[in-house]
Design a protein around this motif. Sequence first.
Motif, PDB file in Angstrom:
ATOM      1  N   MET A  70       1.011  -1.467  -0.243  1.00  0.00           N
ATOM      2  CA  MET A  70       0.150  -0.020  -0.189  1.00  0.00           C
ATOM      3  C   MET A  70       0.732   0.874   0.320  1.00  0.00           C
ATOM      4  N   ALA A  96      -1.917   6.187   0.855  1.00  0.00           N
ATOM      5  CA  ALA A  96      -3.169   5.567   0.520  1.00  0.00           C
ATOM      6  C   ALA A  96      -3.510   5.237   2.600  1.00  0.00           C
ATOM      7  N   VAL A  97      -2.158   4.571   2.974  1.00  0.00           N
ATOM      8  CA  VAL A  97      -1.853   4.551   4.465  1.00  0.00           C
ATOM      9  C   VAL A  97      -2.821   5.582   5.025  1.00  0.00           C
ATOM     10  N   ASN A 128      -4.252   7.963   4.396  1.00  0.00           N
ATOM     11  CA  ASN A 128      -6.161   8.523   3.807  1.00  0.00           C
ATOM     12  C   ASN A 128      -6.145   7.093   5.240  1.00  0.00           C
ATOM     13  N   THR A 129      -5.888   6.371   4.953  1.00  0.00           N
ATOM     14  CA  THR A 129      -7.050   5.115   6.042  1.00  0.00           C
ATOM     15  C   THR A 129      -6.730   6.053   7.351  1.00  0.00           C
ATOM     16  N   LEU A 130      -5.395   6.251   7.777  1.00  0.00           N
ATOM     17  CA  LEU A 130      -4.977   6.310   9.117  1.00  0.00           C
ATOM     18  C   LEU A 130      -5.706   7.750   9.749  1.00  0.00           C
ATOM     19  N   ARG A 187      -9.185   8.161   8.281  1.00  0.00           N
ATOM     20  CA  ARG A 187     -10.026   8.470   8.019  1.00  0.00           C
ATOM     21  C   ARG A 187     -10.499   7.398   9.441  1.00  0.00           C
ATOM     22  N   GLY A 188      -9.747   6.481   9.951  1.00  0.00           N
ATOM     23  CA  GLY A 188      -9.987   6.033  11.170  1.00  0.00           C
ATOM     24  C   GLY A 188     -10.089   6.743  12.009  1.00  0.00           C
TER      25      GLY A 188
END
Length: 114
Positions: free
Chosen positions: A1, A5-6, A8-10, A12-13
């Motif tokens: 990844m 992207a990582v 963005n995921t963090l 959002r979390g």
Amino acid sequence: MKEEAVMNTLKRGMEIMESKTQYFYSIKRRPKKADDIYTLARVDEIYRKSAIIMQGVLEDEFTLETLKVYNKLYPGVLVVVSTWASENEHLIKKLEKKKTVLLFLANILRIADF
């Protein structure tokens, strides 16, 4: 990844966590090595009147890289390293040779009884 992207995921979390708790959350991203930090080399009046204090256990690579980071970000600022005389002897000898480091070695550790 990929890194983006990582991140963005963090993010959002964290948004989800913030919506369900009473806290704000943040991510701090810093280079691990001093060589990866780029700054303007300048020493101003604030830096000449300042010092940085590092206190505690000495860890070879972490301690030396942290000193490099401080020297790069704050050129000319004195770094006070406070630790125990029984700490890493090899690293203490390295620190004694550095011009921008004031080494404070404690011989006795006293734990106060409250």
